[in-house]
Design an enzyme around this catalytic site. Structure first.
Site: not given
Length: 981
Positions: A32-33, A29, A95
């Protein structure tokens, strides 16, 4: 009724899981969020791509949740945005491990290397971050999984962003994802996919996705039965397991358009290659291009509605273009399609919906719920019955009736009984349009006139019309337009029959006399009474639903010069008929009111003459019937003598004289008719004289049952190996000729009283039925007990090993029973003994392959000896004297008795060991994940002592789906009985 159940075993249900998200974004995050990832997310959403982004990315828990992992599993595509700080996040790494795991299950994974080199994922800062994690967690296995996931991800082909235009870069990604989504989009199956699940599961078993071979499945069935719907459901269920997939719909129709084959080739390439447009200039080059580009891919391909093998060859050659593990499904109305591809093609027939499924589907369309409104139930059932399980018809009819009142429903039903729905007609008629000219004529003849007739009979009639019916009927069967049942009779679905009849009606909707075939009584009546026939009529059926009396003009058929088939039934004609068309092939007129045919009728082309219960006098009737093949004069009481047929009807195949009770003599020439196959003289009670000898090489069936005055059986001077069935029960024949043994092909013999020659032991019979006081030739010096004990050494009098069924019907305790049983081969499968007084011998145990044992109406039989272990059925109906020990022996056979077992016993008390009991006609119970094995007991309590014949049908309803388990017929029952299954 009662059931005893065991524990159940596994069963599966069909549920289709649609993907929750098209794309899952994995990213760091803080990197690049609010920049690249946010812009990518917005662009994907603008293109209608359902994308998951974790809004709590900055405030995550320490451990990734199960729901979050499920979101990754349910997403079609996972995009990993590798940025400089990605590896610092354990959340991101967890993830990543899950994403790589899903990749192994055929999910698409696409990495984006944002301002970093792909090699950095394996070393540099990523390597440093992993070292920190290793120190922090002291869990080498977890860190090792992160390392392996990073290593594998770095080797996946993706995108590399290097400070160029972000917007242009994002548009390229979105375009590729969009193309992928289009190619991986589930297909719309049906508004109400009723009855699909079990079909899908059956096809999935055939596909066996885990195996590494290339499999081709042919899914065939009647038009509108649900082949395409089923194929779409299968596609949705399995397409994610393949590198590429394509569903090519309506292949037949598209091949019929300009450049249709080329466009289908281009579509196939586009689908499999993920949105790459390749131009195909001609079909021949297209085949090579498909082979070149797709040969190394494991694909799923469905070709829908194919009707010719060249369509398959144009698209995929010989089905061997693709890599191991590929699956090809072809839907078709043609059962014989793919025959040229040889063995190895698996087939699945899509059948009509069962009653429960049909009811549910119709109601969902007609009422928007799964049951009808209360006052519409009867009407709904009539429409459901009309559709006969065809999903297309049920859906169209239901949707058309939705919201209409009862008067409109009734009017619609009345209309459809005469004129079919246009949409249904259009779909079904496609099969007809694929036929050639002779096949169309055969189909329309069957639909209008010959449904329910025996195939061989129809073949002979249509063969005389130069229609080549042997191959024609086979083609109609392969096209699923007709069904040839196990009795060799021709049938077709009611809607297909109506489709054919509508085609004929449309030849001249207003003027019946200008149509090619007439089957409706009202139309035939109009044409005959008004004399409006024409040369266009080739077939006319006039069968009144109620007995009718008609006054017709003597020459009412004169305008129908080309009439080939005339069927009249349940009609009394007043006056005379002075004209019959000379082109007639079939004249079927029961209770024909005249003693002879018109004098000017030339019947040289006639194939079948059926006039049962008529007033015909045979000598007046017989002319030059050179081609006559079938002759039926059943119950014609004016026939006293059957004259010379060798000149009048040399080609006769079937001759039915049943119940001609005034027939006394049959001319000697009949015994030489070498084409006669079936000869019935059942209940010809006055018959005394048969031909002196039989030399009939084609004869297969001879019935002399209850010819009470017949005393002599014809001589058989030469071998007749064609005769398979013979009965002369109830005759006065006391002794058979020595030449009886020349009937070397005899398989089923029913005989009554008299002395039988020794040659009977040499016949290779399959079934022997003995009635009355029959005497078998035997050596009187042989001791009966010795015969019983030393059977294997006794070979002089013994039936051949081919005998599988033996039935003995004696009025008294016959001394012949023991002898006959000891002459029977040990390999016998079925034994029936019926006698007022007899004892079942202990030697029955030697029949070590016996499956069925019947001794009904043996009122004084008290004891049952030990039975062979192979017994799977016992009929002891009306055996009231059986002791309790014998009843127990029947009920408690050894443990290895086959599961499929039938037992019929007197009484009505259900044993206590049945753990589910009901006095109703049904039982409901819960079963576990496995369907149980069970025993069934049905007790019949009859209200009086009258004799009853009835059938018992056992249906199983599992989750609403009906399956008929077993049907059992009971005859001549006049007291309480139990049936165990």
């Amino acid at each position: 009724m009662a059931l005893m159940t065991s524990k159940g075993a596994s069963s599966s249900s069909f549920t289709h899981q649609y993907k929750n998200f098209d794309v899952f974004l994995s990213f760091k995050g803080e990197d690049t969020r609010h920049g690249f990832t946010g812009q990518l997310y917005n662009a994907l959403c603008q293109w209608g791509i359902h994308t998951f982004i974790d809004d709590d990315n900055l405030l995550r828990e320490k451990q990734i949740s199960a729901q979050h992992l499920k979101t990754i599993e349910s997403s079609m595509v996972s995009i990993i945005i590798f940025s400089k700080n990605y590896a610092s996040s354990t959340w991101c790494l967890d993830e990543l491990v899950k994403i790589i795991e899903c990749k192994k299950n055929d999910r698409l994974v696409l990495p984006i290397f944002y301002n970093i080199d792909p090699l950095e994922v394996k070393k540099g800062k990523f390597e440093e971050e992993l070292a920190k994690h290793e120190e922090k967690f002291k869990d080498n296995k977890k860190v090792q999984r992160w390392k392996e996931a990073l290593c594998e991800a770095s080797n996946i082909h993706g995108w590399h962003y290097k400070h160029n235009s972000e917007s242009k870069f994002i548009q390229e990604i979105v375009k590729e994802i969009s193309n992928f989504k289009l190619n991986r989009m589930p297909l719309f199956v049906a508004k109400y996919p009723v009855g699909i699940s079990h079909r899908v599961e059956a096809i999935k078993l055939l596909l066996d996705i885990g195996s590494n071979d290339v499999r081709v499945i042919k899914v065939y069935g009647l038009g509108g039965v649900g082949k395409t719907t089923t194929a779409k459901a299968v596609y949705n269920m399995i397409y994610v397991h393949f590198e590429g997939s394509s569903f090519l719909e309506n292949v037949k129709d598209k091949f019929g358009t300009f450049d249709g084959a080329i466009k289908l080739q281009e579509t196939l390439l586009y689908d499999i290659l993920g949105g790459i447009n390749l131009k195909v200039h001609n079909a021949c080059r297209g085949i090579n291009l498909i082979k070149e580009r797709l040969s190394n891919k494991r694909i799923l391909l469905i070709l829908d509605d194919v009707d010719r093998s060249n369509q398959i060859e144009t698209l995929i050659g010989n089905c061997d273009l693709f890599a191991s593990g590929s699956r090809i499904i072809i839907t078709t109305r043609d059962k014989n399609l793919l025959a040229t591809l040889g063995k190895g093609i698996l087939t699945y027939k899509v059948k009509e919906l069962d009653d429960h499924e049909a009811h549910e589907l119709f109601c969902l369309h007609a009422f928007q719920r799964n049951k009808p409104k209360e006052d519409y139930s009867e009407l709904a059932n009539q429409f459901i019955c009309y559709a006969k399980g065809i999903p297309l018809a049920l859906a169209i009819l239901g949707a058309d009736l939705y919201g209409r009142n009862k008067m409109e429903w009734k009017s619609t039903l009345n209309k459809y009984e005469k004129i079919p729905n246009k949409e249904i007609q259009k779909i079904l008629q496609k099969s007809y349009e694929g036929l050639d000219e002779t096949e169309r004529d055969i189909f329309l003849d069957i639909a209008c006139l010959f449904k329910g007739f025996c195939r061989s009979y129809v073949v002979d009639i249509l063969n005389s019309c130069n229609l080549y019916p042997i191959i024609g009927i086979q083609r109609l069967s392969e096209k699923c337009l007709i069904i040839v049942d196990r009795h060799d009779k021709l049938w077709m679905h009611d809607l297909v029959e109506q489709m054919g009849r509508e085609i004929v009606r449309q030849e001249s909707p207003r003027v019946p006399g200008m149509r090619s075939r007439l089957w409706c009584y009202e139309d035939s009546l109009e044409v005959l009474t008004k004399n409006t026939g024409s040369e266009k009529i080739r077939g006319l059926m006039m069968c009144s639903p109620k007995r009718a009396k008609l006054q017709l003009e003597a020459k009412c058929l004169e305008k129908m010069k080309n009439l080939k088939f005339l069927i009249v039934n349940n009609v009394d004609i007043c006056g005379g008929i002075e004209y019959l068309p000379n082109k007639l092939r079939l004249l079927d007129w029961p209770e024909f009111p005249f003693s002879s045919l018109p004098f000017n009728f030339r019947p040289q082309k006639l194939i079948a003459l059926n006039m049962p219960e008529s007033q015909v006098i045979l000598d007046r009737l017989m002319g030059q019937f050179r081609n006559l093949t079938y002759m039926n004069f059943r119950s014609c009481q004016y026939i006293k003598k059957l004259s010379d047929l060798s000149i009048a009807t040399p080609n006769i195949k079937q001759l039915n004289l049943n119940e001609c009770r005034n027939l006394v003599e049959v001319h000697d020439s009949v015994g030489y008719l070498d084409k006669l196959e079936k000869w019935d003289l059942f209940d010809c009670t006055e018959l005394q004289i048969l031909p002196s000898c039989l030399m009939m090489k084609s004869l297969k069936h001879l019935n002399l049952y209850m010819c009470k005055r017949l005393e002599k059986f014809p001589d058989i001077p030469h071998e007749m190996d064609g005769l398979k069935y013979l009965t002369f029960i109830g005759t006065a024949i006391k002794e058979l000729p020595l030449s009886f043994g020349n009937l070397t092909g005899l398989e089923e013999l029913h005989l009554g009283s008299g002395l039988l020659p020794s040659s009977i032991y040499n016949l290779h019979l399959h079934s022997l039925h003995i009635w009355g006081d029959v005497k078998f030739l035997k050596d009187m010096e042989i001791d009966r007990q010795v015969l019983c004990n030393y059977y294997d050494d006794f070979s002089k009098y013994r039936f051949q090993s081919s005998l599988t069924c033996l039935a003995l019907y004696f009025s008294k305790n016959s001394s012949e029973i023991d002898f006959i049983l000891n002459c029977g081969p040990v390999s016998m499968l079925r034994l029936c003994i019926q006698s007022d007084e007899f004892t079942l011998p202990k030697s029955i145990i030697r029949f070590n392959q016996l499956r069925w044992l019947e001794f009904p109406n043996s009122y004084f039989l008290q004891e049952i000896p030990k039975l062979p272990k192979t017994i799977r059925g016992v009929n002891a109906s009306q055996c009231f004297s059986l002791n309790s020990e014998s009843l127990s022996k029947i009920m408690l056979q050894d443990d290895d008795t086959p599961c499929d077992c039938h037992i019929i016993l007197p009484g009505n008390k259900i044993p206590k060991w049945f753990n589910h009991q009901s006095i109703e006609s049904s039982i409901s119970l819960w079963v576990g994940p496995e369907f149980p094995t069970f025993a069934l007991c049905v007790a019949f309590c009859l209200a009086d002592e009258d004799e009853y014949n009835f059938a018992c049908v056992v249906d199983i309803f599992t989750n609403g789906h009906k399956r008929t388990l077993v049907k059992k017929f009971f005859d001549k029952m006049h007291c309480d009985h139990q049936w165990f299954y």
